[in-house]
Design an enzyme around this catalytic site. Structure first.
Site, mmCIF file in Angstrom:
data_model
loop_
_atom_site.group_PDB
_atom_site.id
_atom_site.type_symbol
_atom_site.label_atom_id
_atom_site.label_comp_id
_atom_site.label_asym_id
_atom_site.label_seq_id
_atom_site.Cartn_x
_atom_site.Cartn_y
_atom_site.Cartn_z
ATOM 1 N N LYS A 26 0.820 -1.210 0.000
ATOM 2 C CA LYS A 26 0.000 0.000 0.000
ATOM 3 C C LYS A 26 0.855 1.263 0.000
ATOM 4 O O LYS A 26 1.764 1.415 0.810
ATOM 5 C CB LYS A 26 -0.906 0.000 1.240
ATOM 6 C CG LYS A 26 -1.756 1.262 1.399
ATOM 7 C CD LYS A 26 -2.504 1.229 2.704
ATOM 8 C CE LYS A 26 -3.177 2.565 2.980
ATOM 9 N NZ LYS A 26 -2.237 3.686 3.105
ATOM 10 N N LEU B 191 -5.089 -0.062 7.607
ATOM 11 C CA LEU B 191 -3.919 0.794 7.712
ATOM 12 C C LEU B 191 -4.364 2.235 7.540
ATOM 13 O O LEU B 191 -5.259 2.529 6.744
ATOM 14 C CB LEU B 191 -2.874 0.441 6.651
ATOM 15 C CG LEU B 191 -2.134 -0.894 6.807
ATOM 16 C CD1 LEU B 191 -1.200 -1.114 5.625
ATOM 17 C CD2 LEU B 191 -1.360 -0.952 8.108
ATOM 18 N N ASP B 192 -3.729 3.136 8.291
ATOM 19 C CA ASP B 192 -4.063 4.553 8.165
ATOM 20 C C ASP B 192 -3.768 5.052 6.758
ATOM 21 O O ASP B 192 -3.041 4.428 5.986
ATOM 22 C CB ASP B 192 -3.270 5.375 9.186
ATOM 23 C CG ASP B 192 -3.624 4.986 10.617
ATOM 24 O OD1 ASP B 192 -4.749 4.471 10.810
ATOM 25 O OD2 ASP B 192 -2.772 5.161 11.502
ATOM 26 N N ARG B 193 -4.314 6.196 6.465
ATOM 27 C CA ARG B 193 -4.128 6.774 5.139
ATOM 28 C C ARG B 193 -2.658 7.095 4.866
ATOM 29 O O ARG B 193 -2.180 6.932 3.739
ATOM 30 C CB ARG B 193 -4.985 8.042 5.015
ATOM 31 C CG ARG B 193 -5.001 8.635 3.619
ATOM 32 C CD ARG B 193 -5.879 9.870 3.568
ATOM 33 N NE ARG B 193 -5.914 10.433 2.231
ATOM 34 C CZ ARG B 193 -6.547 11.556 1.918
ATOM 35 N NH1 ARG B 193 -7.191 12.252 2.853
ATOM 36 N NH2 ARG B 193 -6.546 12.007 0.676
#
Length: 365
Positions: free
Chosen positions: A198, A233-235
């Site tokens: 990501k 998961l955070d941005r």
């Protein structure tokens, strides 16, 4: 008249052989039999053909024939003349240079992979357009077991369709039917497991009300089925994230009782003190309780503001809150390992399908 004159004398015959020459093993010229002159005269002599001068017209036709043969390419059949020796000696020149044959070159390998993948997608597409499906295949596609094992589960009465126990072999199930196994609903989709590296700026949800970019935009072509991210998961957090349609595995990997390990590469705004590092290793108290850390250390060859941390808890933004509790700000957070899966050989923003061995290892955790 005397007796000698009356009777003719007989020739004396001797059986003794002529003596061999003692000078050497080779025969001398005198010992060889001489050819008689009569024999040479009796043999017919070959008639010798005398040369004849060509006329002017014959000379021109002869010169033309020589010019034609000179123009003819070697090794090709022209009328009655055909040079077999030139054909075999110059075969490479005739058919061109031999091309190296490599069965497993990159083009053939990519072509084979694309063909196999296209055939699988066509097969899945046919299954999607079918109205009904056999119950054992329905169960096998959900990833629980094989078809043969599904038949045994059906005969044991462990499968329900629309609240009714089905024990009939070959029972056809519609897609709108609700199939329950072991008290949990299942879907007839074949399980797909996608590992994504990501990048920053994407959120880990299937949809976003604010129309922001999601991880689903990156794996849109990975599967014809709908995938779901395992965990979040955070941005601004990057790294490994798993997407699948296997509900059983998703529940297993996200449930706190299974203690799935995750390793993060943390970059702080300043150097991490040794005392704070030891305090994090002992545990930092947060709102949910004490945040237990499995391991934390500095990274070899990196400055002291970069550390590696291993945890198993899945609280929201837990890594960032641990360092914020001690007065540090996390500038970059990258998950390098999740449930034994790493981002090795996967570039940022790219994905790959898990191998069969990796899937089996996940199910054995």
């Amino acid at each position: 008249m005397s007796r000698d004159q009356e009777k003719p004398k007989r020739p004396r015959i001797t059986s003794s052989r002529p003596a061999r020459p003692t000078g050497g093993s080779s025969r001398t010229a005198s010992s060889r039999p001489k050819k008689s002159e009569d024999s040479e005269e009796t043999k017919p002599s070959k008639s010798k053909r005398e040369p004849r001068l060509l006329s002017q017209s014959e000379a021109k036709t002869f010169e033309r024939s020589i010019e034609r043969t000179a123009r003819k390419p070697a090794g090709k059949r022209t009328g009655k003349s055909f040079d077999t020796r030139d054909k075999y000696e110059k075969g490479d020149r005739k058919f061109g240079p031999k091309k190296p044959f490599n069965k497993f070159d990159d083009k053939n390998e990519d072509r084979a992979k694309s063909f196999v993948q296209r055939r699988k997608l066509n097969k899945i597409d046919k299954d999607l357009h079918k109205d009904t499906i056999r119950l054992n295949k329905y169960i096998a596609n959900s990833g629980i077991c094989s078809r043969r094992e599904a038949d045994e589960l059906i005969t044991q009465g462990l499968v329900q369709v629309n609240g009714v126990v089905i024990t009939e072999m070959g029972y056809q199930v519609q897609k709108t039917d609700k199939v329950v196994f072991d008290g949990q609903g299942i879907t007839p989709e074949k399980p797909v497991y996608v590992l994504l590296n990501k990048p920053k700026g994407y959120i880990s949800t299937t949809k976003d009300e604010k129309a922001r970019k999601t991880v689903m935009d990156l794996v849109a072509n990975a599967s014809p089925y709908r995938l779901f991210p395992v965990g979040r998961l955070d941005r601004t957090t990057t790294g490994v994230i798993l997407l699948t349609n296997d509900g059983h595995l998703t529940k297993k990997l996200t449930h706190p009782s299974f203690n799935m390990k995750k390793i993060y590469h943390v970059t702080l705004d300043r150097k991490l003190d040794r005392a704070d590092l030891n305090a994090i290793a002992e545990g930092i108290r947060l709102e949910e309780g004490v945040a237990e850390v499995d391991n934390i250390s500095y990274i070899d060859g990196k400055p002291k503001n970069e550390v590696g941390i291993e945890i198993h808890i899945g609280w929201n933004r837990v890594v960032r809150r641990i360092f914020q509790k001690l007065g540090y700000e996390v500038e970059a957070l990258d998950r390098v390992m999740f449930a034994g899966l790493t981002k090795k050989n996967v570039k940022r923003g790219y994905w790959r399908i898990l191998t069969e061995l990796e899937v089996n290892n996940l199910k054995m955790l």
